[in-house]
Scaffold this active site. Structure first.
Site, PDB file in Angstrom:
ATOM      1  N   LYS A   1       2.677   1.372  19.223  1.00  0.00           N
ATOM      2  CA  LYS A   1       2.987   2.311  18.143  1.00  0.00           C
ATOM      3  C   LYS A   1       3.313   1.560  16.858  1.00  0.00           C
ATOM      4  O   LYS A   1       4.220   0.730  16.834  1.00  0.00           O
ATOM      5  CB  LYS A   1       4.169   3.197  18.541  1.00  0.00           C
ATOM      6  CG  LYS A   1       4.502   4.280  17.527  1.00  0.00           C
ATOM      7  CD  LYS A   1       5.540   5.245  18.096  1.00  0.00           C
ATOM      8  CE  LYS A   1       5.881   6.336  17.084  1.00  0.00           C
ATOM      9  NZ  LYS A   1       7.276   6.361  16.734  1.00  0.00           N
TER      10      LYS A   1
ATOM     11  N   HIS B   1      20.009   3.433  18.978  1.00  0.00           N
ATOM     12  CA  HIS B   1      19.588   2.781  17.740  1.00  0.00           C
ATOM     13  C   HIS B   1      18.867   3.757  16.827  1.00  0.00           C
ATOM     14  O   HIS B   1      18.454   4.835  17.257  1.00  0.00           O
ATOM     15  CB  HIS B   1      18.728   1.555  18.025  1.00  0.00           C
ATOM     16  CG  HIS B   1      17.500   1.816  18.855  1.00  0.00           C
ATOM     17  ND1 HIS B   1      17.556   2.048  20.215  1.00  0.00           N
ATOM     18  CD2 HIS B   1      16.188   1.886  18.531  1.00  0.00           C
ATOM     19  CE1 HIS B   1      16.330   2.234  20.688  1.00  0.00           C
ATOM     20  NE2 HIS B   1      15.485   2.158  19.669  1.00  0.00           N
TER      21      HIS B   1
ATOM     22  N   ASP C   1      15.488   4.250  24.012  1.00  0.00           N
ATOM     23  CA  ASP C   1      14.103   4.237  24.487  1.00  0.00           C
ATOM     24  C   ASP C   1      14.058   4.574  25.973  1.00  0.00           C
ATOM     25  O   ASP C   1      14.871   4.067  26.747  1.00  0.00           O
ATOM     26  CB  ASP C   1      13.472   2.857  24.275  1.00  0.00           C
ATOM     27  CG  ASP C   1      13.239   2.539  22.807  1.00  0.00           C
ATOM     28  OD1 ASP C   1      13.338   3.459  21.975  1.00  0.00           O
ATOM     29  OD2 ASP C   1      12.937   1.365  22.493  1.00  0.00           O
TER      30      ASP C   1
ATOM     31  N   HIS D   1      18.504   7.278  18.881  1.00  0.00           N
ATOM     32  CA  HIS D   1      17.881   7.532  20.182  1.00  0.00           C
ATOM     33  C   HIS D   1      18.015   6.290  21.053  1.00  0.00           C
ATOM     34  O   HIS D   1      18.339   5.205  20.563  1.00  0.00           O
ATOM     35  CB  HIS D   1      16.391   7.862  20.024  1.00  0.00           C
ATOM     36  CG  HIS D   1      15.582   6.694  19.550  1.00  0.00           C
ATOM     37  ND1 HIS D   1      15.606   6.239  18.245  1.00  0.00           N
ATOM     38  CD2 HIS D   1      14.724   5.869  20.216  1.00  0.00           C
ATOM     39  CE1 HIS D   1      14.803   5.199  18.124  1.00  0.00           C
ATOM     40  NE2 HIS D   1      14.267   4.943  19.302  1.00  0.00           N
TER      41      HIS D   1
END
Length: 359
Positions: A216, A291, A237, A235
């Site tokens: 990404k 983060h 991961d 959020h």
């Protein structure tokens, strides 16, 4: 000039000459109080700093050197869950090619990039896109992106990879292959550090054939009011591991010991996050850290993230039996990876303070 309706691409909005951002991009009050100038934040020398881990010693023939390196990696994974990797074995030349390819794609006219547009509504998430609003806060992120599966080679769809620039497919293919080797090296060391067999964590996340690398490119345009917007909201991961390159413009912040800490830009490093998958398998010994990404009004920020994900349905994620005891009972219920993603999506609808991956 004030915009009231956001166009579909943040890049178009940013280049339209607006002086104030649409309300859909303005963050919630509880977020705004902790957002400062990212360039000033990065200069701070006091306080906690994201650890830097030298990878070359992890493969040392000297047991003492190797053991010390593995313990340093373990400490960073347990205390932070994020680190700068140096001497990681991937050449500067290849990394530069990946960066140039991604930057060149985003320098194409928007109408050219739209040829690769994804369709999130129909479930087609691969391609060029912008983040849709989440149902909790209704806020948008100051980011466009390009997303696709990059490894294993037999699972990728080259028809949705950019044809321009010409080096995009060769550079990203080679980089993904190199990162896959690095992931094995990291997973082996993390396994040994927990007292497990060397190949255990790799096996538990799908092994060579099933672990997926999702590539990404995140593109954060200049923002006229960076004190009000986020490139990426807070959020964790969902991945096993996440590897990130960036164009040396600061933006990454970690929520560490109750405060937001801005990661410094470390030349020739790869940022690595421990994801939820490894946190679950390790029964919380390794940390998947909260983060987010700040934006600024002076420089475009670009990052290249690779999410190493287990297969969606084939593996049940749960704390490994070796790491569960009466004193340390299992902290996470058994779930497939797909169920874990849905769990986080569901939690996201319950309130603005919960988190979701940025895959």
């Amino acid at each position: 000039m004030t915009a009231t309706i956001a166009p579909s691409r943040v890049e178009s909005l940013a280049s339209s000459g607006i002086e104030s951002i649409p309300k859909e991009y303005v963050r919630l009050n509880e977020e705004l109080t902790s957002m400062g100038n990212v360039f000033e934040e990065e200069k701070k020398e006091e306080g906690s700093q994201v650890p830097t881990i030298d990878i070359k010693d992890i493969a040392s023939e000297d047991p003492e050197v190797r053991g010390k390196a593995i313990q340093e990696l373990k400490r960073a994974a347990m205390e932070w869950g994020v680190m700068h990797l140096v001497n990681h074995g991937i050449s500067d030349e290849l990394i530069d090619r990946v960066k140039v390819a991604g930057q060149t794609f985003f320098e194409l006219p928007v109408e050219e990039k739209e040829k690769y547009a994804n369709d999130q509504a129909s479930g087609n998430v691969q391609g060029y896109g912008s983040k849709l609003a989440n149902s909790a806060s209704g806020r948008l992120e100051w980011e466009d992106y390009y997303f696709h599966l990059s490894y294993p080679e037999d699972k990728r769809d080259l028809s949705i990879w950019p044809e321009t620039p010409a080096d995009y497919i060769p550079a990203v293919s080679e980089y993904s292959k190199e990162l896959r080797y690095l992931a094995t090296k990291i997973l082996s060391a993390l396994s040994l550090a927990l007292g497990l067999e060397e190949g255990r964590l790799e096996k538990e996340v799908g092994g060579l054939e099933e672990l997926l690398l999702q590539f990404k490119i995140n593109y954060y345009p200049k923002c006229p009011q960076p004190e009000l917007a986020l490139g990426v909201e807070a959020h964790t991961d969902v991945s096993a591991l996440t590897f990130i390159l960036h164009n040396m413009v600061p933006g990454l912040q970690l929520f560490y010991e109750g405060k937001w800490v801005t990661a410094k830009c470390v030349p020739n490093s790869i940022i690595m996050h421990i994801g939820d998958t490894i946190e679950i398998l390790s029964n919380g010994k390794y940390k998947s850290i909260l983060h987010r990404g700040l934006v600024n009004k002076e420089k475009v920020r670009i990052s290249w993230a690779v999410f190493c994900e287990p297969p969606k349905e084939k593996i049940i994620l749960k704390p490994l039996p070796d790491l569960v005891s009466d004193e340390e009972p299992a902290r996470y219920p058994p779930r497939t990876f797909a169920q874990h993603v849905q769990y986080k999506l569901f939690r996201k609808t319950q309130g603005p303070q919960t988190t979701i991956t940025k895959n």
